[in-house]
Design a protein around this motif. Sequence first.
Motif, PDB file in Angstrom:
ATOM      1  N   GLY A  76      46.841  41.352  44.481  1.00  0.00           N
ATOM      2  CA  GLY A  76      46.690  40.153  45.294  1.00  0.00           C
ATOM      3  C   GLY A  76      45.902  39.057  44.609  1.00  0.00           C
ATOM      4  N   GLY A  77      45.867  39.078  43.267  1.00  0.00           N
ATOM      5  CA  GLY A  77      45.156  38.065  42.509  1.00  0.00           C
ATOM      6  C   GLY A  77      43.714  38.402  42.186  1.00  0.00           C
ATOM      7  N   ALA A  78      43.244  39.583  42.569  1.00  0.00           N
ATOM      8  CA  ALA A  78      41.845  39.961  42.353  1.00  0.00           C
ATOM      9  C   ALA A  78      41.771  41.362  41.767  1.00  0.00           C
ATOM     10  CB  ALA A  78      41.061  39.910  43.660  1.00  0.00           C
ATOM     11  N   GLY A  79      40.728  41.593  40.933  1.00  0.00           N
ATOM     12  CA  GLY A  79      40.594  42.886  40.286  1.00  0.00           C
ATOM     13  C   GLY A  79      39.220  43.483  40.470  1.00  0.00           C
ATOM     14  N   PHE A  80      39.156  44.797  40.538  1.00  0.00           N
ATOM     15  CA  PHE A  80      37.866  45.491  40.663  1.00  0.00           C
ATOM     16  C   PHE A  80      36.985  45.315  39.421  1.00  0.00           C
ATOM     17  CE2 PHE A  80      40.717  48.096  43.443  1.00  0.00           C
ATOM     18  CZ  PHE A  80      40.158  47.695  44.642  1.00  0.00           C
ATOM     19  N   PRO A  81      37.538  45.289  38.200  1.00  0.00           N
ATOM     20  CA  PRO A  81      36.655  45.139  37.035  1.00  0.00           C
ATOM     21  C   PRO A  81      36.193  43.704  36.798  1.00  0.00           C
ATOM     22  CG  PRO A  81      38.744  46.239  36.462  1.00  0.00           C
ATOM     23  CD  PRO A  81      38.913  45.597  37.788  1.00  0.00           C
ATOM     24  N   ASP A  82      36.735  42.742  37.537  1.00  0.00           N
ATOM     25  CA  ASP A  82      36.592  41.345  37.139  1.00  0.00           C
ATOM     26  C   ASP A  82      35.718  40.493  38.050  1.00  0.00           C
ATOM     27  OD1 ASP A  82      38.645  41.979  35.237  1.00  0.00           O
ATOM     28  OD2 ASP A  82      40.077  41.762  36.860  1.00  0.00           O
ATOM     29  N   THR A  90      39.573  41.382  48.561  1.00  0.00           N
ATOM     30  CA  THR A  90      40.917  40.807  48.475  1.00  0.00           C
ATOM     31  C   THR A  90      41.922  41.840  47.987  1.00  0.00           C
ATOM     32  OG1 THR A  90      40.079  38.566  48.088  1.00  0.00           O
ATOM     33  CG2 THR A  90      42.314  39.042  47.319  1.00  0.00           C
ATOM     34  N   ALA A  91      41.557  42.572  46.938  1.00  0.00           N
ATOM     35  CA  ALA A  91      42.454  43.589  46.394  1.00  0.00           C
ATOM     36  C   ALA A  91      42.708  44.699  47.408  1.00  0.00           C
ATOM     37  CB  ALA A  91      41.866  44.163  45.107  1.00  0.00           C
ATOM     38  N   ILE A  92      41.660  45.142  48.075  1.00  0.00           N
ATOM     39  CA  ILE A  92      41.804  46.202  49.077  1.00  0.00           C
ATOM     40  C   ILE A  92      42.729  45.755  50.197  1.00  0.00           C
ATOM     41  CG2 ILE A  92      40.581  47.532  50.844  1.00  0.00           C
ATOM     42  CD1 ILE A  92      38.111  47.396  48.918  1.00  0.00           C
ATOM     43  N   ALA A  93      42.504  44.542  50.698  1.00  0.00           N
ATOM     44  CA  ALA A  93      43.311  44.039  51.816  1.00  0.00           C
ATOM     45  C   ALA A  93      44.770  43.907  51.417  1.00  0.00           C
ATOM     46  CB  ALA A  93      42.762  42.696  52.293  1.00  0.00           C
ATOM     47  N   PHE A  94      45.026  43.447  50.198  1.00  0.00           N
ATOM     48  CA  PHE A  94      46.412  43.317  49.740  1.00  0.00           C
ATOM     49  C   PHE A  94      47.115  44.668  49.744  1.00  0.00           C
ATOM     50  CE2 PHE A  94      49.198  44.009  46.080  1.00  0.00           C
ATOM     51  CZ  PHE A  94      50.292  43.240  46.489  1.00  0.00           C
ATOM     52  N   HIS A  95      46.513  45.662  49.098  1.00  0.00           N
ATOM     53  CA  HIS A  95      47.178  46.962  49.017  1.00  0.00           C
ATOM     54  C   HIS A  95      47.288  47.621  50.391  1.00  0.00           C
ATOM     55  CE1 HIS A  95      47.894  47.451  44.737  1.00  0.00           C
ATOM     56  NE2 HIS A  95      46.750  46.828  44.518  1.00  0.00           N
ATOM     57  N   ASP A 288      48.288  52.121  38.979  1.00  0.00           N
ATOM     58  CA  ASP A 288      47.612  51.480  37.844  1.00  0.00           C
ATOM     59  C   ASP A 288      47.676  49.960  37.989  1.00  0.00           C
ATOM     60  OD1 ASP A 288      46.157  51.323  35.496  1.00  0.00           O
ATOM     61  OD2 ASP A 288      47.873  51.687  34.170  1.00  0.00           O
ATOM     62  N   ALA A 289      47.744  49.487  39.243  1.00  0.00           N
ATOM     63  CA  ALA A 289      47.929  48.061  39.490  1.00  0.00           C
ATOM     64  C   ALA A 289      46.708  47.268  39.052  1.00  0.00           C
ATOM     65  CB  ALA A 289      48.193  47.818  40.976  1.00  0.00           C
ATOM     66  N   MET A 290      46.966  46.049  38.571  1.00  0.00           N
ATOM     67  CA  MET A 290      45.888  45.121  38.251  1.00  0.00           C
ATOM     68  C   MET A 290      46.045  43.879  39.120  1.00  0.00           C
ATOM     69  SD  MET A 290      47.722  42.845  36.278  1.00  0.00           S
ATOM     70  CE  MET A 290      46.522  41.985  35.265  1.00  0.00           C
ATOM     71  N   ALA A 291      45.246  42.859  38.851  1.00  0.00           N
ATOM     72  CA  ALA A 291      45.163  41.709  39.754  1.00  0.00           C
ATOM     73  C   ALA A 291      46.514  41.073  40.037  1.00  0.00           C
ATOM     74  CB  ALA A 291      44.203  40.670  39.176  1.00  0.00           C
ATOM     75  N   ALA A 292      47.453  41.167  39.089  1.00  0.00           N
ATOM     76  CA  ALA A 292      48.736  40.486  39.242  1.00  0.00           C
ATOM     77  C   ALA A 292      49.683  41.142  40.235  1.00  0.00           C
ATOM     78  CB  ALA A 292      49.426  40.389  37.882  1.00  0.00           C
ATOM     79  N   TYR A 300      46.396  36.519  33.815  1.00  0.00           N
ATOM     80  CA  TYR A 300      45.415  37.230  34.627  1.00  0.00           C
ATOM     81  C   TYR A 300      44.409  37.913  33.701  1.00  0.00           C
ATOM     82  CZ  TYR A 300      48.920  36.459  38.238  1.00  0.00           C
ATOM     83  OH  TYR A 300      49.800  35.869  39.100  1.00  0.00           O
ATOM     84  N   ARG A 301      43.455  38.622  34.314  1.00  0.00           N
ATOM     85  CA  ARG A 301      42.463  39.374  33.547  1.00  0.00           C
ATOM     86  C   ARG A 301      42.473  40.839  33.981  1.00  0.00           C
ATOM     87  NH1 ARG A 301      39.156  36.625  30.473  1.00  0.00           N
ATOM     88  NH2 ARG A 301      37.775  38.425  30.278  1.00  0.00           N
ATOM     89  N   LEU A 302      42.152  41.691  33.034  1.00  0.00           N
ATOM     90  CA  LEU A 302      41.891  43.101  33.317  1.00  0.00           C
ATOM     91  C   LEU A 302      40.600  43.443  32.587  1.00  0.00           C
ATOM     92  CD1 LEU A 302      42.670  45.826  34.521  1.00  0.00           C
ATOM     93  CD2 LEU A 302      44.051  46.268  32.484  1.00  0.00           C
ATOM     94  N   GLY A 303      39.476  43.353  33.294  1.00  0.00           N
ATOM     95  CA  GLY A 303      38.193  43.458  32.623  1.00  0.00           C
ATOM     96  C   GLY A 303      38.059  42.315  31.633  1.00  0.00           C
ATOM     97  N   PRO A 304      37.679  42.623  30.380  1.00  0.00           N
ATOM     98  CA  PRO A 304      37.529  41.555  29.391  1.00  0.00           C
ATOM     99  C   PRO A 304      38.849  41.089  28.781  1.00  0.00           C
ATOM    100  CG  PRO A 304      36.933  43.647  28.416  1.00  0.00           C
ATOM    101  CD  PRO A 304      37.204  43.918  29.876  1.00  0.00           C
TER     102      PRO A 304
END
Length: 397
Positions: A76-82, A90-95, A288-292, A300-304
Amino acid sequence: MGTSPRDDERDDLADTTVLRATLVSGGMVIPDAVVETAGDRLVYAGPAAGYSGATIARQDLLVMPGLIDVHCHGGGGAGFPDGGSSAAATAIAFHRRMGTTSMLGSLVSAAPDTLLDRIATLSPLVRAGELGGIHLEGPFIARSRCGAQDPRYIIDADPGLLRDLLAAGGGAIRSMTIAPETSHFAEAAQILIDHDVVVSLGHSSADHATARRALDACIGGTVSATHLFNGMEPMHHRSPGLVAACLAAAGRGELVVELVSDAVHLDPATVAMVFDTVGPDQIALVSDAMAAAGMPDGHYRLGPAQVTVDRGIAHLSDSGDRPVIAGGTSVMLDLVRTAVGGGVDVAAAVASATRTPARLVGMSDRGVLAAGMRADLVVTGPDLGLRHVMRDGKWVQ
């Protein structure tokens, strides 16, 4: 991938506590079943013939347990590492809207201070029940198989740092990916086992002998394989490696293999082969979903790491002519649908997205539809298209 149901596909279930439809749960399909909820619990889930309540009309729908993802970096456009707690929410609500009613928030290899900060951010969400736990994907992995992870932050297993990370989580860390060949593997694995954390073997170039020694060091603990085949040396008939060791251990009932069944990480025929080989009780489908996930193509970003998504496939932006996959963009229901489309029985696919991951990470009150279990439901059409989601007895989609 990961889209909400269209308005013309929805049925108004806002006040519904009793459903009559096809039930898919626990490795079974019951064509005419009733599911009844009361508050946040199931009070009946079984054949309509055994239901003592008022008769209701059967709907052409499938009802399954809420899906459980034990390897997810965001969506949903947001990531846990970021980001902070709002990004995690946001990520939790999307999934959750997409049918994943329980999930682990996955982090990637990073500097110790960054990992401690992210653990401090996510731990309150675990204690509040919004997340089922935290998954650490690194930093004790192999640089040779780092995938989309930044090799600058990959280090040998450090028992002292591991104890600090676990202490910071206060019981929130439920799983950790670690390479069998890392230094101090046996000591690190024992620390994880002592803290009731899943030891997940992955991101590794280990040969078969090293993999077997790692499995022997994990006796007495709960063990999984992080996205089997991905981030590992390919299996060769004269060099079986970690893949063969994990498949054999899964066949013996000693290990659960994660599969990213999105037709990007794995060909659907490979997924079907693993189901035929070890069975759904030893398979956990993971996004293995990421922010996208759920978002348009773009950057997008996945951590660094900088990630580019093109035609729904995420890869490292600087990986040149041989793109490196950088997480997934699918949701759990997509994975079930793709597995079934590749020849996996629907009951088996659903079990690997519900019952098996629940057992793996100790979610004893979910993963199957039965009286007394938490009222987490996913309702789909016959084509597995999403219709509705219930979590804790409340319709959220």
